[in-house]
Design a protein around this motif. Structure first.
Motif, PDB file in Angstrom:
ATOM      1  N   TRP A  49       0.829  -1.208   0.000  1.00 28.52           N
ATOM      2  CA  TRP A  49       0.000   0.000   0.000  1.00 28.52           C
ATOM      3  C   TRP A  49       0.860   1.254   0.000  1.00 28.52           C
ATOM      4  CZ3 TRP A  49      -3.016  -2.798   4.258  1.00 28.52           C
ATOM      5  CH2 TRP A  49      -4.010  -3.603   3.688  1.00 28.52           C
ATOM      6  N   GLN A  65      -7.615   7.372  -7.391  1.00 32.59           N
ATOM      7  CA  GLN A  65      -8.237   6.111  -6.982  1.00 32.59           C
ATOM      8  C   GLN A  65      -7.222   5.186  -6.313  1.00 32.59           C
ATOM      9  OE1 GLN A  65      -9.971   4.786 -10.659  1.00 32.59           O
ATOM     10  NE2 GLN A  65     -12.018   5.441 -10.018  1.00 32.59           N
ATOM     11  N   ARG A  66      -6.015   5.140  -6.844  1.00 38.18           N
ATOM     12  CA  ARG A  66      -4.970   4.310  -6.234  1.00 38.18           C
ATOM     13  C   ARG A  66      -4.631   4.803  -4.833  1.00 38.18           C
ATOM     14  NH1 ARG A  66      -2.808   4.681 -11.657  1.00 38.18           N
ATOM     15  NH2 ARG A  66      -3.181   2.700 -12.688  1.00 38.18           N
ATOM     16  N   GLU A  68      -6.596   6.482  -2.845  1.00 40.41           N
ATOM     17  CA  GLU A  68      -7.742   6.170  -1.985  1.00 40.41           C
ATOM     18  C   GLU A  68      -7.744   4.700  -1.578  1.00 40.41           C
ATOM     19  OE1 GLU A  68     -11.340   7.441  -3.907  1.00 40.41           O
ATOM     20  OE2 GLU A  68     -10.617   9.504  -4.087  1.00 40.41           O
ATOM     21  N   ALA A  69      -7.422   3.823  -2.517  1.00 41.08           N
ATOM     22  CA  ALA A  69      -7.371   2.387  -2.203  1.00 41.08           C
ATOM     23  C   ALA A  69      -6.266   2.098  -1.188  1.00 41.08           C
ATOM     24  CB  ALA A  69      -7.143   1.575  -3.476  1.00 41.08           C
ATOM     25  N   ALA A  70      -5.110   2.711  -1.379  1.00 39.77           N
ATOM     26  CA  ALA A  70      -4.008   2.515  -0.437  1.00 39.77           C
ATOM     27  C   ALA A  70      -4.366   3.075   0.931  1.00 39.77           C
ATOM     28  CB  ALA A  70      -2.739   3.169  -0.968  1.00 39.77           C
ATOM     29  N   PHE A  72      -7.360   3.381   2.188  1.00 41.22           N
ATOM     30  CA  PHE A  72      -8.336   2.469   2.772  1.00 41.22           C
ATOM     31  C   PHE A  72      -7.627   1.291   3.434  1.00 41.22           C
ATOM     32  CE2 PHE A  72     -10.879  -1.400   2.470  1.00 41.22           C
ATOM     33  CZ  PHE A  72     -11.996  -1.029   3.188  1.00 41.22           C
ATOM     34  N   GLY A  73      -6.665   0.696   2.733  1.00 37.56           N
ATOM     35  CA  GLY A  73      -5.927  -0.430   3.293  1.00 37.56           C
ATOM     36  C   GLY A  73      -5.207  -0.056   4.565  1.00 37.56           C
TER      37      GLY A  73
END
Length: 99
Positions: A49, A65-66, A68-70, A72-73
């Motif tokens: 992440w 988006q990447r 945000e995904a990181a 979130f993790g």
């Protein structure tokens, strides 16, 4: 980076605890193996992440988006690692079928 450092420190601590405890309780590593591996997986995910977050430096939609995904993790999934590291440290945990 701070979350990754914390996970690596927890991983080192758990490894040292297993190494130190094996002489007094040879079954301990077996009892906590699942949690140790889950904690290690979370530490590796934290590294991934962090790498994703660092690589997503652009201001385009895909980079956002990447990130945000990181995030979130790191914010929602990584805290679960603490549960596993705490279980590794509990020497009194017993497997009911191991005598």
């Amino acid at each position: 980076a701070d979350a990754l450092r914390a996970q690596l420190a927890a991983w080192r601590g758990a490894t040292a605890a297993l190494r130190d405890g094996r002489t007094t309780d040879p079954q301990w590593a077996l009892r906590v193996a699942d949690d140790y591996l889950h904690g290690a997986a979370h530490a590796l995910l934290a590294w991934a992440w962090a790498a994703i977050f660092r690589a997503a430096a652009g201001d385009d939609a895909a980079s956002r988006q990447r990130r945000e995904a990181a995030r979130f993790g790191l914010d929602w999934l990584l805290p679960q690692a603490q549960v596993h590291w705490q279980r590794v440290a509990q020497r009194e945990a017993a497997l009911p079928w191991v005598a």
